[in-house]
Design a protein around this motif. Structure first.
Motif, mmCIF file in Angstrom:
data_model
loop_
_atom_site.group_PDB
_atom_site.id
_atom_site.type_symbol
_atom_site.label_atom_id
_atom_site.label_comp_id
_atom_site.label_asym_id
_atom_site.label_seq_id
_atom_site.Cartn_x
_atom_site.Cartn_y
_atom_site.Cartn_z
ATOM 1 N N ARG B 148 0.837 -1.211 0.000
ATOM 2 C CA ARG B 148 0.000 0.000 0.000
ATOM 3 C C ARG B 148 0.872 1.262 0.000
ATOM 4 O O ARG B 148 0.635 2.213 -0.742
ATOM 5 N N VAL B 149 1.881 1.240 0.853
ATOM 6 C CA VAL B 149 2.778 2.406 0.955
ATOM 7 C C VAL B 149 3.526 2.587 -0.367
ATOM 8 O O VAL B 149 3.705 3.716 -0.845
ATOM 9 N N GLU B 150 3.922 1.486 -0.961
ATOM 10 C CA GLU B 150 4.626 1.566 -2.240
ATOM 11 C C GLU B 150 3.729 2.191 -3.313
ATOM 12 O O GLU B 150 4.164 3.045 -4.095
ATOM 13 N N LYS B 151 2.469 1.800 -3.285
ATOM 14 C CA LYS B 151 1.514 2.340 -4.260
ATOM 15 C C LYS B 151 1.352 3.858 -4.075
ATOM 16 O O LYS B 151 1.219 4.608 -5.043
ATOM 17 N N LEU B 152 1.391 4.281 -2.833
ATOM 18 C CA LEU B 152 1.170 5.707 -2.549
ATOM 19 C C LEU B 152 2.426 6.549 -2.716
ATOM 20 O O LEU B 152 2.349 7.753 -2.966
ATOM 21 N N THR B 153 3.601 5.927 -2.537
ATOM 22 C CA THR B 153 4.840 6.717 -2.558
ATOM 23 C C THR B 153 5.763 6.352 -3.716
ATOM 24 O O THR B 153 6.698 7.098 -4.022
ATOM 25 N N GLY B 154 5.535 5.176 -4.283
ATOM 26 C CA GLY B 154 6.422 4.713 -5.353
ATOM 27 C C GLY B 154 7.706 4.083 -4.838
ATOM 28 O O GLY B 154 8.567 3.696 -5.626
ATOM 29 N N GLU B 155 7.828 3.960 -3.529
ATOM 30 C CA GLU B 155 9.064 3.407 -2.943
ATOM 31 C C GLU B 155 8.838 1.978 -2.457
ATOM 32 O O GLU B 155 7.896 1.707 -1.715
ATOM 33 N N LYS B 156 9.759 1.089 -2.858
ATOM 34 C CA LYS B 156 9.598 -0.340 -2.576
ATOM 35 C C LYS B 156 10.494 -0.784 -1.406
ATOM 36 O O LYS B 156 11.571 -0.216 -1.203
ATOM 37 N N VAL B 157 10.042 -1.777 -0.677
ATOM 38 C CA VAL B 157 10.841 -2.336 0.421
ATOM 39 C C VAL B 157 11.528 -3.617 -0.058
ATOM 40 O O VAL B 157 10.852 -4.560 -0.472
ATOM 41 N N GLU B 158 12.852 -3.621 -0.014
ATOM 42 C CA GLU B 158 13.608 -4.829 -0.352
ATOM 43 C C GLU B 158 13.992 -5.542 0.946
ATOM 44 O O GLU B 158 14.240 -4.891 1.970
ATOM 45 N N ASP B 159 14.083 -6.874 0.889
ATOM 46 C CA ASP B 159 14.358 -7.657 2.093
ATOM 47 C C ASP B 159 15.672 -7.262 2.772
ATOM 48 O O ASP B 159 15.738 -7.130 3.999
ATOM 49 N N ASP B 160 16.731 -7.108 1.977
ATOM 50 C CA ASP B 160 18.030 -6.810 2.595
ATOM 51 C C ASP B 160 18.023 -5.427 3.257
ATOM 52 O O ASP B 160 18.598 -5.222 4.323
ATOM 53 N N PRO B 279 13.230 -11.024 7.563
ATOM 54 C CA PRO B 279 12.989 -9.728 8.222
ATOM 55 C C PRO B 279 11.520 -9.439 8.479
ATOM 56 O O PRO B 279 11.176 -8.770 9.452
ATOM 57 N N TRP B 280 10.638 -9.946 7.621
ATOM 58 C CA TRP B 280 9.197 -9.701 7.802
ATOM 59 C C TRP B 280 8.703 -10.432 9.054
ATOM 60 O O TRP B 280 7.905 -9.889 9.826
ATOM 61 N N GLU B 281 9.202 -11.638 9.230
ATOM 62 C CA GLU B 281 8.811 -12.405 10.420
ATOM 63 C C GLU B 281 9.449 -11.827 11.676
ATOM 64 O O GLU B 281 8.870 -11.877 12.760
ATOM 65 N N ARG B 282 10.637 -11.280 11.532
ATOM 66 C CA ARG B 282 11.268 -10.629 12.688
ATOM 67 C C ARG B 282 10.410 -9.448 13.146
ATOM 68 O O ARG B 282 10.166 -9.266 14.335
#
Lengths: 430, 374
Positions: B148-160, B279-282
């Motif tokens: 959702r945040v990516e859709k609104l801001t255009g910024e993606k979260v990468e695992d590393d 990281p998501w589970e952490r």
């Protein structure tokens, strides 16, 4: 002057009290069913068997199949408040127990009661026995969770919890949300089997699911009959039958009550009569929980102004619909049935549909001090209703149990204002 | 002015001027995401290369917010909505809101109706944390939130990147908890107003930057001799303990804050993000470990005992509940806390916090009476 002087005192007695209208058979059946539920809970308690207290929209199918008596504090608080018997419990919760005045009045009333259950002078009407376990679903609100945490702490009993989440957007619940709720229902069954030290009868469980669906369907059909103009029922009548869905949604006795009620309503339609005591000049949609301590006054004023609150959204909260045997469907239904489990746009657009279906001329909203989320729905949803249903909306302040909030004068003034606008709109439309 | 004074003054200025800080980020071309209280996984925003800024309202008498907020709305949320509608938060790319209480459930619609220029990214925490699928649910919910945040801001979260951000946040949490310990040896310097500024500035700053600032303060404090505080000591509990006019009453009455369970302050930092490969589970694991909070369901009420232990460990004689007006979850807990605190032989005070009409005179009377106790 001489006429007054000459009139003997004996000749002007007080008017005889108005005889009460006999209750229709369906209402008598409701009262008997409710009394039976409480009697069974007390009998179980006396026999050393477990008794539960539950939030109003919990998966009741499980305990019904187990045959374990369960009572519902929200329903109990409403009944006590309607009889004006709630104040001592509320005062106890605020005073001796230290709970702030701003929290839900059902919670204050019930926690006040829970604190005096072992008191030899404990009495209430209806009185609930001390529970051995709690059933918590937070689909109506988050305060339920806090309320039941306090009960669990005070009574030292376990909570069986189904966290129903909240649908903050208008989309259907995602699969992982349904999976989480389903998992909780499955774990609840397993944990209840351990608690009761016996296995669930799965055939009976399925039967209860089927019965619950029959009852929900029947109630919907009855509510729909009020779409007729003039309505065959006073909309407030619906409040009187909600207890069947809260306390006994999975029982056959509820089916019998609803069949009888439906026959009575159909009889009214046939005879062109109604249980609404006035002339139905205006039809409004009621929003919010009833002002239980002021129900009589509200109805009196509605009658005086020829306004029938033909429909209210609150009574549809127990429309928990799923295909029997479909656990994902059941999980989703408990996630989405309550007014307060849905986003404001979702719920208020449902109200818009309902307003259109029931031919309402206005909307009368109870800004219930106890129920923040319903009040939010009203504040934010007003624009949705006004722009999509094109009817006037009026608010009044009140509370479901706390008698200090409601003002008779304000209610009448707001109702008057609403009637004036509805009148203008009707005349303008001619 | 020495190094310590300069460092403390800097954080005080940041805590008092969030709009100026926001303008600074925007001028640098950075994207800023608003984070409502509490327990928003800011690490997602950080990992996406944006600045997470806390939305904690402020002292204001709401007028326009009343259109969408009933009078019984929690005070901090009313001022947030007022600021949102009146443009105080303008420039923020989107706002993340957790559905932790009924006010948030209602506010999610109120915000969308009233604040058209800042889109909402809502999410919900699971409360039945004993369930098999609770963490599975939250991990999926965090991924949905990031989308959702990516859709609104255009910024993606990468695992590393997320893993790296988690380390930044854990270090910051440890630093903050360390600060609360070190500060107790220097209550002559770290009075309640300064302590609050160190805490509050964190919600407006990138955490790596704030960590450095607080580490510097800790280093400077450690150079000073320990101070033997002769006044009263208290623990604060609640959502917020502000504004400074409120905290000044503590200072004037020689009352030191030696620990807090304030949601804007230590409550966020006392539970670290657990170790792990995913990281998501952490991140979801941190929620599973949180405790002693009005917004977190527990099988048994632990908060009262937690506060009693905090008081005993730090030599405090009183637990002060800073009760946010119309915050129902805190109101329920307050009755249980007072009972536990009294049973432990400690004092308790309940002081009202109201961002719309903060009047401190009742608090002043109560604190003066407490200060005069032998």
């Amino acid at each position: 002057m001489s006429e007054v002087k000459d009139t003997p005192i004996e000749s002007s007695p007080l008017p005889a009290p108005k005889p009460k209208r006999p209750l229709p058979l369906s209402r008598q059946m409701v009262n008997e069913q409710t009394a039976k539920c409480y009697a069974e809970a007390w009998a179980a308690k006396e026999n050393g068997e477990p008794v539960g207290w539950s939030t109003a929209i919990f998966p009741q199918e499980v305990c019904e199949a187990f045959g374990v008596p369960v009572l519902y504090p929200e329903n109990n608080a409403a009944a006590i408040s309607a009889k004006h018997l709630g104040d001592p419990f509320i005062e106890h919760a605020e005073g001796a127990m230290g709970f702030p005045i701003n929290i839900c009045s059902y919670a204050r009333l019930n926690m006040g009661m829970a604190d005096v259950l072992d008191n030899p002078d404990y009495k209430a009407d209806p009185a609930m026995p001390r529970p051995d376990f709690l059933l918590l679903a937070n689909n109506s609100c988050t305060q339920l969770m806090k309320w039941y945490e306090c009960l669990s702490e005070a009574l030292n009993i376990p909570i069986f919890f189904v966290d129903c989440l909240f649908n903050y957007y208008e989309e259907e619940p995602a699969f992982y949300k349904v999976k989480y709720v389903r998992s909780q229902i499955e774990n609840y069954i397993e944990n209840m089997e351990k608690f009761l030290k016996r296995k669930l009868d799965w055939d009976k469980y399925l039967e209860v699911q089927k019965r619950s669906q029959i009852n929900c369907q029947l109630f919907n059909e009855i509510v729909d009959l009020n779409r007729r103009t003039p309505a065959p029922m006073s909309g407030f009548d619906l409040f009187n039958y909600m207890s069947c869905l809260v306390l006994c949604r999975g029982k056959e006795s509820t089916t019998e009550i609803f069949k009888q009620l439906k026959a009575e309503v159909e009889e009214n339609i046939k005879n062109n009569t109604s249980t609404f005591p006035g002339e139905e000049k205006y039809r409004v949609h009621w929003e919010g929980i009833a002002c239980w301590p002021n129900l009589g006054f509200n109805l009196k004023k509605l009658k005086e102004y020829n306004v029938n609150a033909v429909m209210n959204g609150y009574v549809t909260a127990w429309d928990v619909r799923y295909a029997p045997g479909d656990l994902d469907g059941m999980a989703k239904a408990y996630q989405t049935s309550s007014t307060n489990s849905l986003s404001t746009p979702t719920i208020m657009n449902k109200r818009v549909d309902s307003i259109k279906n029931f031919g309402c001329d206005g909307m009368l909203c109870h800004v219930n001090r106890s129920c923040k989320l319903m009040t939010f729905h009203i504040f934010v949803g007003r624009e949705i209703v006004e722009s999509n249903a094109h009817i006037p909306v009026a608010n009044f302040d009140g509370d479901q149990s706390d008698t200090r909030i409601f003002s008779e004068a304000q209610f009448e003034t707001r109702l008057q204002g609403l009637v004036e606008i509805m009148k203008e709109q009707k005349e303008g439309a001619v | 002015m020495n190094t310590l004074d300069m460092a403390l003054q800097r954080l005080q200025e940041i805590a008092a001027n969030p709009r100026k800080i926001l303008d600074g980020y925007l001028a640098q071309g950075k994207k800023v995401v608003g984070c409502f209280p509490i327990y928003v996984p800011e690490e997602l925003v950080h990992a996406a290369g944006m600045i997470p800024m806390g939305l904690w309202g402020g002292q204001v008498t709401p007028t326009i917010a009343a259109k969408y907020n009933p009078i019984s709305t929690c005070s901090v949320m009313r001022s947030c909505l007022e600021f949102g509608i009146t443009g105080k938060y303008r420039g923020i790319s989107c706002a993340i809101m957790p559905m932790l209480c009924d006010t948030f459930r209602g506010m999610s619609a109120g915000w969308r109706a009233g604040v058209k220029d800042i889109q909402l990214a809502a999410f919900i925490h699971p409360q039945n944390r004993n369930d098999t699928y609770a963490q599975y649910f939250l991990t999926a919910e965090y991924r949905a939130l990031a989308a959702r945040v990516e859709k609104l801001t255009g910024e993606k979260v990468e695992d590393d990147k997320l893993s790296a951000s988690i380390e930044v946040y854990n270090l910051h949490s440890k630093t903050m908890m360390n600060f609360t310990q070190v500060a107790n040896d220097h209550l002559d310097v770290v009075n309640p107003i300064i302590r609050h500024a160190v805490m509050k500035s964190a919600v407006f700053m990138p955490k790596e930057e704030h960590t450095i600032a607080v580490q510097e303060i800790i280093g400077e404090l450690n150079k000073l001799p320990k101070h033997d505080w002769k006044g009263k000591k208290v623990i604060l509990s609640g959502i917020t303990a502000e504004p400074n006019e409120f905290l000044r009453i503590f200072v004037e009455n020689n009352i030191a804050v030696v620990g807090d369970d304030i949601a804007q302050e230590s409550r966020q930092y006392r539970t670290l993000i657990p170790d792990g490969a995913n990281p998501w589970e952490r991140l979801s694991g941190q929620w599973m470990n949180r405790w002693g909070c009005s917004t977190v369901h527990e099988k048994q009420f632990s908060r009262g005992k937690m506060l009693v232990d905090m008081a005993k460990d730090s030599g405090a004689s009183c637990v002060v509940i800073c009760l946010m007006r119309f915050c129902d979850v805190e109101e329920y807990d307050s009755a249980l806390i007072i009972k536990d605190v009294k049973e432990a032989g400690l004092y308790s005070l309940c002081l009202e916090i109201d961002q719309s009409t903060q009047n401190n005179e009742q608090s002043r009377t109560k604190l003066q009476s407490f200060a005069e106790l032998e």
